[in-house]
Design a protein around this motif. Structure first.
Motif, PDB file in Angstrom:
ATOM      1  N   GLY A  24      98.805  19.441  25.125  1.00 50.50           N
ATOM      2  CA  GLY A  24      97.266  19.991  24.705  1.00 50.50           C
ATOM      3  C   GLY A  24      97.234  19.463  23.226  1.00 50.50           C
ATOM      4  N   ARG A  25      98.084  19.570  22.243  1.00 46.92           N
ATOM      5  CA  ARG A  25      97.779  19.099  20.832  1.00 46.92           C
ATOM      6  C   ARG A  25      97.759  17.436  20.670  1.00 46.92           C
ATOM      7  N   PHE A  26      98.725  16.927  21.456  1.00 46.72           N
ATOM      8  CA  PHE A  26      98.601  15.512  21.673  1.00 46.72           C
ATOM      9  C   PHE A  26      97.055  14.984  22.201  1.00 46.72           C
ATOM     10  N   SER A  27      96.585  15.605  23.217  1.00 45.14           N
ATOM     11  CA  SER A  27      95.446  15.481  23.620  1.00 45.14           C
ATOM     12  C   SER A  27      94.163  15.622  22.571  1.00 45.14           C
ATOM     13  N   ARG A  28      94.165  16.753  21.956  1.00 43.99           N
ATOM     14  CA  ARG A  28      93.302  16.886  20.963  1.00 43.99           C
ATOM     15  C   ARG A  28      93.305  16.078  19.850  1.00 43.99           C
ATOM     16  N   VAL A  29      94.641  15.621  19.281  1.00 45.28           N
ATOM     17  CA  VAL A  29      94.578  14.768  18.122  1.00 45.28           C
ATOM     18  C   VAL A  29      94.439  13.211  18.447  1.00 45.28           C
ATOM     19  N   ALA A  30      94.914  13.045  19.772  1.00 45.07           N
ATOM     20  CA  ALA A  30      94.329  11.445  19.967  1.00 45.07           C
ATOM     21  C   ALA A  30      93.003  11.300  20.208  1.00 45.07           C
ATOM     22  N   SER A 102      77.897   4.358  36.330  1.00 44.89           N
ATOM     23  CA  SER A 102      78.790   3.085  35.807  1.00 44.89           C
ATOM     24  C   SER A 102      78.715   3.198  34.341  1.00 44.89           C
ATOM     25  N   SER A 103      77.497   3.508  33.758  1.00 43.79           N
ATOM     26  CA  SER A 103      77.449   3.496  32.316  1.00 43.79           C
ATOM     27  C   SER A 103      78.339   4.561  31.841  1.00 43.79           C
ATOM     28  N   GLY A 104      78.394   5.736  32.468  1.00 44.75           N
ATOM     29  CA  GLY A 104      79.252   6.912  31.948  1.00 44.75           C
ATOM     30  C   GLY A 104      80.655   6.361  32.092  1.00 44.75           C
ATOM     31  N   GLN A 105      80.946   5.480  33.317  1.00 45.56           N
ATOM     32  CA  GLN A 105      82.471   5.077  33.201  1.00 45.56           C
ATOM     33  C   GLN A 105      82.763   4.073  31.959  1.00 45.56           C
ATOM     34  N   ARG A 106      81.940   3.139  31.658  1.00 48.83           N
ATOM     35  CA  ARG A 106      82.227   2.332  30.441  1.00 48.83           C
ATOM     36  C   ARG A 106      82.134   3.065  29.315  1.00 48.83           C
ATOM     37  N   ALA A 107      81.543   4.299  29.192  1.00 50.97           N
ATOM     38  CA  ALA A 107      81.689   5.096  27.841  1.00 50.97           C
ATOM     39  C   ALA A 107      83.084   5.838  28.043  1.00 50.97           C
ATOM     40  N   LEU A 108      83.434   6.247  29.158  1.00 54.55           N
ATOM     41  CA  LEU A 108      84.841   6.869  29.350  1.00 54.55           C
ATOM     42  C   LEU A 108      86.009   5.942  28.932  1.00 54.55           C
ATOM     43  N   ASP A 109      85.769   4.887  29.464  1.00 53.53           N
ATOM     44  CA  ASP A 109      86.824   3.577  29.131  1.00 53.53           C
ATOM     45  C   ASP A 109      87.001   3.355  27.639  1.00 53.53           C
ATOM     46  N   ASP A 110      85.702   3.409  27.118  1.00 54.69           N
ATOM     47  CA  ASP A 110      85.445   2.884  25.622  1.00 54.69           C
ATOM     48  C   ASP A 110      86.193   3.905  24.766  1.00 54.69           C
ATOM     49  N   TYR A 111      85.869   5.338  25.066  1.00 56.80           N
ATOM     50  CA  TYR A 111      86.580   6.414  24.673  1.00 56.80           C
ATOM     51  C   TYR A 111      87.997   6.379  24.616  1.00 56.80           C
ATOM     52  N   ARG A 112      88.469   6.156  25.945  1.00 56.57           N
ATOM     53  CA  ARG A 112      90.076   5.952  26.066  1.00 56.57           C
ATOM     54  C   ARG A 112      90.562   4.875  25.419  1.00 56.57           C
ATOM     55  N   ARG A 113      90.057   3.836  25.054  1.00 59.08           N
ATOM     56  CA  ARG A 113      90.504   2.742  24.327  1.00 59.08           C
ATOM     57  C   ARG A 113      90.460   3.006  22.942  1.00 59.08           C
ATOM     58  N   ALA A 114      89.307   3.650  22.591  1.00 62.71           N
ATOM     59  CA  ALA A 114      89.529   4.122  20.905  1.00 62.71           C
ATOM     60  C   ALA A 114      90.588   4.989  20.859  1.00 62.71           C
ATOM     61  N   ALA A 115      90.988   5.919  21.743  1.00 62.93           N
ATOM     62  CA  ALA A 115      91.907   7.172  21.358  1.00 62.93           C
ATOM     63  C   ALA A 115      93.283   6.190  21.524  1.00 62.93           C
ATOM     64  N   ALA A 116      93.496   5.380  22.475  1.00 64.14           N
ATOM     65  CA  ALA A 116      94.635   4.543  22.363  1.00 64.14           C
ATOM     66  C   ALA A 116      94.880   3.700  21.271  1.00 64.14           C
ATOM     67  N   ASP A 117      93.578   3.205  20.674  1.00 60.01           N
ATOM     68  CA  ASP A 117      93.850   2.425  19.463  1.00 60.01           C
ATOM     69  C   ASP A 117      94.467   3.499  18.250  1.00 60.01           C
ATOM     70  N   ARG A 118      94.083   4.577  18.392  1.00 57.80           N
ATOM     71  CA  ARG A 118      94.372   5.638  17.264  1.00 57.80           C
ATOM     72  C   ARG A 118      95.905   5.851  17.354  1.00 57.80           C
ATOM     73  N   VAL A 119      96.528   5.762  18.742  1.00 59.17           N
ATOM     74  CA  VAL A 119      97.986   6.205  18.911  1.00 59.17           C
ATOM     75  C   VAL A 119      98.782   4.950  18.799  1.00 59.17           C
ATOM     76  N   ARG A 120      98.102   3.678  18.977  1.00 63.55           N
ATOM     77  CA  ARG A 120      99.189   2.496  19.041  1.00 63.55           C
ATOM     78  C   ARG A 120      99.937   2.332  17.823  1.00 63.55           C
ATOM     79  N   PRO A 121      99.430   2.408  16.680  1.00 67.71           N
ATOM     80  CA  PRO A 121     100.111   2.129  15.645  1.00 67.71           C
ATOM     81  C   PRO A 121     101.250   2.913  15.277  1.00 67.71           C
ATOM     82  N   HIS A 122     101.326   4.117  16.020  1.00 67.15           N
ATOM     83  CA  HIS A 122     102.296   5.220  15.962  1.00 67.15           C
ATOM     84  C   HIS A 122     103.566   4.889  16.838  1.00 67.15           C
TER      85      HIS A 122
END
Length: 153
Positions: A24-30, A102-122
């Motif tokens: 739960g914490r990881f999801s909130r932080v990422a 399909s626009s919502g799917q793209r927005a969700l994909d973008d959000y997930r990529r941004a969250a992954a970008d936050r995690v990647r350096p760690h």
């Protein structure tokens, strides 16, 4: 119950609590992606629609543990973005079904990529072994989540 069974039960209880707290914490932080403009609930709703398909407003509100008027307001915002659409429920003409566009799917994909970008350096400074352990943990968490979410199980 034997002492060994009691010990296993205690370990399993502790693990269940730890997993719930840590994931739960990881999801909130990422998920705190700068500039996203939407709450984690909005992204969870889009993810739910992606995974399970169209749903009624009342079902989404119940699932996210928010009042139906709050969910209606959120869905109006998401509909204004073009991320969800509504259609009459064929089983009850008074109700509507909300679907991911399909626009919502793209927005969700973008959000997930941004969250992954936050995690990647760690992840980069971790050892190969630790990254492999996390990859296996991700597989196990996916499987566990699927079993928990299965209404027949």
């Amino acid at each position: 119950m034997s002492k060994k069974a009691e010990g296993n039960r205690s370990e399993i209880d502790a693990l269940a609590l730890d997993l719930t707290r840590v994931t739960g914490r990881f999801s909130r932080v990422a998920g705190r992606v700068a500039g996203s403009g939407y709450s984690l609930i909005a992204w969870r709703v889009l993810a739910e629609l992606e995974q399970h398909g169209a749903a009624r407003v009342s079902a989404l509100a119940h699932q996210q543990r928010v009042a139906q008027p709050s969910m209606t307001g959120l869905l109006q915002r998401l509909e204004g973005e073009g991320w969800v659409s509504r259609a009459p429920d064929p089983e009850d003409g008074r109700a509507s079904l909300v679907s991911l566009t399909s626009s919502g799917q793209r927005a969700l994909d973008d959000y997930r990529r941004a969250a992954a970008d936050r995690v990647r350096p760690h992840l980069e400074p971790l050892s190969d072994f630790d990254r492999a352990t996390l990859a296996r943990a991700a597989e196990l968490m996916q499987s566990l989540g699927d079993r928990i979410d299965d209404p027949s199980g």
